[in-house]
Design a protein around this motif. Structure first.
Motif, PDB file in Angstrom:
ATOM      1  N   GLY A  26       8.299  18.851 -20.601  1.00  0.00           N
ATOM      2  CA  GLY A  26       6.881  19.150 -20.778  1.00  0.00           C
ATOM      3  C   GLY A  26       6.396  20.181 -19.782  1.00  0.00           C
ATOM      4  O   GLY A  26       5.667  21.115 -20.125  1.00  0.00           O
ATOM      5  N   ALA A  27       6.807  20.020 -18.516  1.00  0.00           N
ATOM      6  CA  ALA A  27       6.392  20.955 -17.473  1.00  0.00           C
ATOM      7  C   ALA A  27       7.007  22.336 -17.673  1.00  0.00           C
ATOM      8  O   ALA A  27       6.343  23.363 -17.512  1.00  0.00           O
ATOM      9  CB  ALA A  27       6.768  20.402 -16.100  1.00  0.00           C
ATOM     10  N   LEU A  28       8.284  22.379 -18.045  1.00  0.00           N
ATOM     11  CA  LEU A  28       8.960  23.666 -18.239  1.00  0.00           C
ATOM     12  C   LEU A  28       8.344  24.480 -19.376  1.00  0.00           C
ATOM     13  O   LEU A  28       8.352  25.704 -19.346  1.00  0.00           O
ATOM     14  CB  LEU A  28      10.450  23.447 -18.511  1.00  0.00           C
ATOM     15  N   LYS A  29       7.779  23.794 -20.360  1.00  0.00           N
ATOM     16  CA  LYS A  29       7.191  24.490 -21.502  1.00  0.00           C
ATOM     17  C   LYS A  29       5.910  25.244 -21.142  1.00  0.00           C
ATOM     18  O   LYS A  29       5.563  26.221 -21.803  1.00  0.00           O
ATOM     19  CB  LYS A  29       6.908  23.491 -22.636  1.00  0.00           C
ATOM     20  N   ILE A  30       5.200  24.788 -20.090  1.00  0.00           N
ATOM     21  CA  ILE A  30       3.922  25.442 -19.753  1.00  0.00           C
ATOM     22  C   ILE A  30       3.979  26.236 -18.449  1.00  0.00           C
ATOM     23  O   ILE A  30       3.136  27.105 -18.226  1.00  0.00           O
ATOM     24  CB  ILE A  30       2.762  24.433 -19.678  1.00  0.00           C
ATOM     25  N   ALA A  31       4.954  25.958 -17.602  1.00  0.00           N
ATOM     26  CA  ALA A  31       5.001  26.603 -16.292  1.00  0.00           C
ATOM     27  C   ALA A  31       5.661  27.983 -16.372  1.00  0.00           C
ATOM     28  O   ALA A  31       6.349  28.306 -17.337  1.00  0.00           O
ATOM     29  CB  ALA A  31       5.752  25.726 -15.292  1.00  0.00           C
ATOM     30  N   ASP A  32       5.426  28.781 -15.328  1.00  0.00           N
ATOM     31  CA  ASP A  32       6.022  30.115 -15.237  1.00  0.00           C
ATOM     32  C   ASP A  32       7.316  30.103 -14.420  1.00  0.00           C
ATOM     33  O   ASP A  32       8.222  30.890 -14.670  1.00  0.00           O
ATOM     34  CB  ASP A  32       5.020  31.075 -14.577  1.00  0.00           C
ATOM     35  N   TYR A  33       7.367  29.208 -13.448  1.00  0.00           N
ATOM     36  CA  TYR A  33       8.508  29.171 -12.519  1.00  0.00           C
ATOM     37  C   TYR A  33       8.718  27.716 -12.120  1.00  0.00           C
ATOM     38  O   TYR A  33       7.762  26.929 -12.057  1.00  0.00           O
ATOM     39  CB  TYR A  33       8.204  30.027 -11.288  1.00  0.00           C
ATOM     40  N   ALA A  34       9.965  27.346 -11.847  1.00  0.00           N
ATOM     41  CA  ALA A  34      10.273  25.952 -11.531  1.00  0.00           C
ATOM     42  C   ALA A  34      11.235  25.836 -10.357  1.00  0.00           C
ATOM     43  O   ALA A  34      12.119  26.682 -10.162  1.00  0.00           O
ATOM     44  CB  ALA A  34      10.864  25.252 -12.750  1.00  0.00           C
ATOM     45  N   TYR A  35      11.025  24.768  -9.598  1.00  0.00           N
ATOM     46  CA  TYR A  35      11.956  24.356  -8.557  1.00  0.00           C
ATOM     47  C   TYR A  35      12.435  22.949  -8.900  1.00  0.00           C
ATOM     48  O   TYR A  35      11.634  22.083  -9.273  1.00  0.00           O
ATOM     49  CB  TYR A  35      11.265  24.318  -7.184  1.00  0.00           C
ATOM     50  N   VAL A  36      13.742  22.715  -8.770  1.00  0.00           N
ATOM     51  CA  VAL A  36      14.311  21.395  -9.031  1.00  0.00           C
ATOM     52  C   VAL A  36      14.680  20.760  -7.694  1.00  0.00           C
ATOM     53  O   VAL A  36      15.505  21.286  -6.950  1.00  0.00           O
ATOM     54  CB  VAL A  36      15.564  21.492  -9.932  1.00  0.00           C
ATOM     55  N   LEU A  37      14.033  19.630  -7.416  1.00  0.00           N
ATOM     56  CA  LEU A  37      14.215  18.942  -6.129  1.00  0.00           C
ATOM     57  C   LEU A  37      15.091  17.715  -6.339  1.00  0.00           C
ATOM     58  O   LEU A  37      14.891  16.946  -7.290  1.00  0.00           O
ATOM     59  CB  LEU A  37      12.843  18.531  -5.593  1.00  0.00           C
ATOM     60  N   GLU A  38      16.075  17.556  -5.481  1.00  0.00           N
ATOM     61  CA  GLU A  38      16.962  16.396  -5.549  1.00  0.00           C
ATOM     62  C   GLU A  38      17.249  15.940  -4.121  1.00  0.00           C
ATOM     63  O   GLU A  38      17.676  16.741  -3.286  1.00  0.00           O
ATOM     64  CB  GLU A  38      18.264  16.762  -6.270  1.00  0.00           C
ATOM     65  N   VAL A  39      16.994  14.654  -3.870  1.00  0.00           N
ATOM     66  CA  VAL A  39      17.134  14.049  -2.533  1.00  0.00           C
ATOM     67  C   VAL A  39      16.675  14.986  -1.411  1.00  0.00           C
ATOM     68  O   VAL A  39      17.394  15.221  -0.431  1.00  0.00           O
ATOM     69  CB  VAL A  39      18.562  13.499  -2.273  1.00  0.00           C
ATOM     70  N   GLY A  40      15.464  15.497  -1.552  1.00  0.00           N
ATOM     71  CA  GLY A  40      14.838  16.267  -0.483  1.00  0.00           C
ATOM     72  C   GLY A  40      15.260  17.714  -0.353  1.00  0.00           C
ATOM     73  O   GLY A  40      14.862  18.394   0.594  1.00  0.00           O
ATOM     74  N   GLN A  41      16.073  18.197  -1.296  1.00  0.00           N
ATOM     75  CA  GLN A  41      16.523  19.586  -1.236  1.00  0.00           C
ATOM     76  C   GLN A  41      16.316  20.270  -2.585  1.00  0.00           C
ATOM     77  O   GLN A  41      16.423  19.628  -3.632  1.00  0.00           O
ATOM     78  CB  GLN A  41      18.011  19.649  -0.861  1.00  0.00           C
ATOM     79  N   ILE A  42      16.016  21.555  -2.551  1.00  0.00           N
ATOM     80  CA  ILE A  42      15.903  22.317  -3.792  1.00  0.00           C
ATOM     81  C   ILE A  42      17.301  22.701  -4.252  1.00  0.00           C
ATOM     82  O   ILE A  42      18.015  23.434  -3.571  1.00  0.00           O
ATOM     83  CB  ILE A  42      15.006  23.556  -3.606  1.00  0.00           C
ATOM     84  N   ARG A  43      17.671  22.164  -5.416  1.00  0.00           N
ATOM     85  CA  ARG A  43      19.015  22.395  -5.954  1.00  0.00           C
ATOM     86  C   ARG A  43      19.057  23.623  -6.851  1.00  0.00           C
ATOM     87  O   ARG A  43      20.109  24.221  -7.040  1.00  0.00           O
ATOM     88  CB  ARG A  43      19.475  21.171  -6.748  1.00  0.00           C
ATOM     89  N   MET A  44      17.907  23.955  -7.440  1.00  0.00           N
ATOM     90  CA  MET A  44      17.881  25.069  -8.379  1.00  0.00           C
ATOM     91  C   MET A  44      16.453  25.566  -8.521  1.00  0.00           C
ATOM     92  O   MET A  44      15.499  24.820  -8.331  1.00  0.00           O
ATOM     93  CB  MET A  44      18.415  24.611  -9.734  1.00  0.00           C
ATOM     94  N   GLU A  45      16.304  26.839  -8.822  1.00  0.00           N
ATOM     95  CA  GLU A  45      14.989  27.407  -9.093  1.00  0.00           C
ATOM     96  C   GLU A  45      15.154  28.583 -10.042  1.00  0.00           C
ATOM     97  O   GLU A  45      16.239  29.141 -10.183  1.00  0.00           O
ATOM     98  CB  GLU A  45      14.318  27.870  -7.797  1.00  0.00           C
ATOM     99  N   GLY A  46      14.056  28.941 -10.688  1.00  0.00           N
ATOM    100  CA  GLY A  46      14.104  30.101 -11.566  1.00  0.00           C
ATOM    101  C   GLY A  46      12.949  30.127 -12.543  1.00  0.00           C
ATOM    102  O   GLY A  46      12.176  29.171 -12.637  1.00  0.00           O
ATOM    103  N   PRO A  47      12.815  31.235 -13.284  1.00  0.00           N
ATOM    104  CA  PRO A  47      11.799  31.308 -14.335  1.00  0.00           C
ATOM    105  C   PRO A  47      12.044  30.202 -15.358  1.00  0.00           C
ATOM    106  O   PRO A  47      13.195  29.922 -15.719  1.00  0.00           O
ATOM    107  CB  PRO A  47      12.016  32.695 -14.947  1.00  0.00           C
ATOM    108  N   THR A  48      10.980  29.603 -15.836  1.00  0.00           N
ATOM    109  CA  THR A  48      11.144  28.442 -16.720  1.00  0.00           C
ATOM    110  C   THR A  48      11.816  28.800 -18.039  1.00  0.00           C
ATOM    111  O   THR A  48      12.527  27.973 -18.608  1.00  0.00           O
ATOM    112  CB  THR A  48       9.786  27.784 -17.002  1.00  0.00           C
TER     113      THR A  48
END
Length: 239
Positions: A199-221
């Protein structure tokens, strides 16, 4: 990303005693965009939001429109144009809808508050229909609308939403995401914290994926949403 920066977080650390909830993350929110911070429960999303808005101690740099705010109290950060809708809504249950909205307008002029009422009722017509109704009698979805509306009454330049879809029926969630997109389209920058990744990826422009306190991945949605393996691996969902 290459536009004007609304929020820049560098090397943010948040600790609960000996436990590192957030482990030196960095993220950027460009003005006029929706940036989403994704991750499962316990990933550190809410700790990140609480640190940014000044209600939790942290290490690292937090800049709002180029100004360092990491040492400022939460009420001073609010006055600089950043407002948060916390997880769990937290409306004033014994006040009416209209009274709840009025509590959000304490930093703006009377003329601006009138304009903000119109904006909120345009997004959420049901709130106008129920403006004299006591907040505790509203449904969960309506209370979430009221919480967002109250924040908008303060004319935020940056609106942070912590799990706005949590506990809502699927049709309400769909409407909620559409309204968040409209808020962005009307010129308010949004940082959206969500477990509902698709749901969030469909409306957002950019995303960060957080896992156990660290950003594992990021990029344009538009790139992340087309990688089902990524969504399944990091977020436990499939398209």
């Amino acid at each position: 990303m290459g536009g004007k920066i609304a929020l820049e977080v560098k090397n943010l650390e948040v600790n609960y005693g000996f436990i590192k909830a957030v482990k030196g993350i960095s993220l950027t929110v460009e003005e006029g965009k929706i940036v989403t911070l994704l991750g499962s429960n316990g990933a550190g999303k809410s700790s990140t939001i609480r640190a940014i808005c000044g209600v939790m101690e942290s290490k690292g740099s937090i800049q709002l429109f180029g100004q360092e705010i990491s040492k400022l109290a939460a009420n001073k950060i609010t006055r600089k144009g950043m407002l948060v809708v916390p997880e769990g809504r937290h409306v004033f249950t014994d006040l009416t809808v209209e009274e709840n909205l009025r509590t959000g307008a304490f930093t703006v002029s009377r003329a601006e508050s009138v304009k903000n009422y119109e904006r909120v009722y345009r997004y959420f017509p049901v709130l106008q229909e129920r403006k004299k109704q006591i907040a505790q009698t509203l449904s969960g979805g309506e209370q979430q609308m009221l919480a967002i509306g109250r924040a908008l009454m303060g004319s935020p330049k940056l609106l942070m939403l912590d799990e706005p879809s949590l506990g809502l029926a699927p049709m309400i969630v769909k409407d909620m995401f559409e309204i968040i997109k409209n808020i962005r389209n009307d010129g308010t920058t949004v940082l959206l914290v969500e477990q509902n990744a698709l749901g969030a990826l469909k409306i957002a422009d950019y995303a960060y994926v957080l896992e156990v306190g660290q950003i594992r991945m990021e990029g344009p949605t538009h790139e992340l949403i087309n990688d089902p393996a990524l969504i399944e691996a990091y977020l436990g969902e499939s398209k």
